[in-house]
Design a protein around this motif. Structure first.
Motif, short mmCIF file in Angstrom:
data_model
loop_
_atom_site.label_atom_id
_atom_site.label_comp_id
_atom_site.label_asym_id
_atom_site.label_seq_id
_atom_site.Cartn_x
_atom_site.Cartn_y
_atom_site.Cartn_z
N ARG A 1 0.49 7.51 -2.23
CA ARG A 1 -0.02 7.04 -0.93
C ARG A 1 1.00 7.24 0.18
O ARG A 1 0.64 7.61 1.29
CB ARG A 1 -0.45 5.57 -1.04
CG ARG A 1 -1.76 5.41 -1.80
CD ARG A 1 -2.37 4.03 -1.64
NE ARG A 1 -1.58 2.98 -2.24
CZ ARG A 1 -1.75 2.55 -3.50
NH1 ARG A 1 -2.67 3.09 -4.27
NH2 ARG A 1 -1.01 1.59 -3.97
N HIS B 1 -7.07 7.25 -3.00
CA HIS B 1 -5.93 6.74 -2.22
C HIS B 1 -6.30 6.61 -0.75
O HIS B 1 -5.96 5.62 -0.10
CB HIS B 1 -4.71 7.65 -2.37
CG HIS B 1 -4.03 7.55 -3.69
ND1 HIS B 1 -3.59 6.36 -4.23
CD2 HIS B 1 -3.69 8.50 -4.60
CE1 HIS B 1 -3.02 6.57 -5.40
NE2 HIS B 1 -3.07 7.87 -5.64
N LYS C 1 -8.35 3.51 -0.11
CA LYS C 1 -7.52 2.30 -0.10
C LYS C 1 -6.72 2.19 1.20
O LYS C 1 -6.63 1.11 1.79
CB LYS C 1 -6.58 2.29 -1.30
CG LYS C 1 -7.30 2.06 -2.60
CD LYS C 1 -6.33 2.07 -3.77
CE LYS C 1 -7.08 1.85 -5.07
NZ LYS C 1 -6.20 1.84 -6.24
N LEU C 2 -6.15 3.30 1.63
CA LEU C 2 -5.37 3.30 2.87
C LEU C 2 -6.26 2.99 4.07
O LEU C 2 -5.85 2.30 4.99
CB LEU C 2 -4.67 4.65 3.05
CG LEU C 2 -3.52 4.92 2.08
CD1 LEU C 2 -3.14 6.39 2.11
CD2 LEU C 2 -2.31 4.04 2.42
N MET D 1 0.83 -1.20 0.00
CA MET D 1 0.00 0.00 0.00
C MET D 1 0.86 1.26 0.00
O MET D 1 0.51 2.26 -0.59
CB MET D 1 -0.89 0.02 1.24
CG MET D 1 -2.16 -0.70 1.09
SD MET D 1 -3.24 0.40 0.24
CE MET D 1 -4.00 -0.52 -0.94
#
Length: 120
Positions: free
Chosen positions: A31, A62, A65-66, A25
């Motif tokens: 990110r 982003h 997703k994080l 990630m």
């Protein structure tokens, strides 16, 4: 296969898989920049987009997703969603890695280029 180096046992495969996913990630520069910024203090998506120089939709994606990966958390403040890193270990790892590489780059050391080639 299990091994021991000094006082450290090899971690279980599940732990290594989880760590690899977290590092994966952070493998995207955008990110990593977002997590670096959040390690310095919380922010909303607009502030992050301005700071990292990204388009608002891309930064928002982003962040999603994080957040799903458990590296970033958020809370609502009125109409704003405020993001932060609440895991001190993530903050430590990111600050250490980015800080060390930034210091080397400032000294004119070519280590960041070596890392890019080695990781390819």
């Amino acid at each position: 296969m299990s091994g021991r180096v000094g006082d450290f046992d090899d971690p279980p495969a599940e732990v290594l898989t989880e760590a690899a996913a977290a590092f994966g990630m952070l493998a995207a520069a955008a990110r990593l920049h977002i997590v670096w910024a959040l390690a310095q203090g919380e922010s909303d998506v607009t502030g992050l987009a301005e700071r990292v120089g990204g388009a608002l939709p891309a930064v928002s994606q982003h962040l999603s997703k994080l957040k799903l990966a458990g590296l970033v958390s958020s809370r609502r403040e009125g109409r704003r969603q405020v993001y932060y890193v609440d895991d001190p270990d993530v903050v430590t790892v990111v600050r250490l890695m980015v800080g060390q590489l930034a210091a080397r780059a400032a000294e004119g050391n070519a280590a960041p280029r070596r890392l890019r080639r080695a990781g390819a």
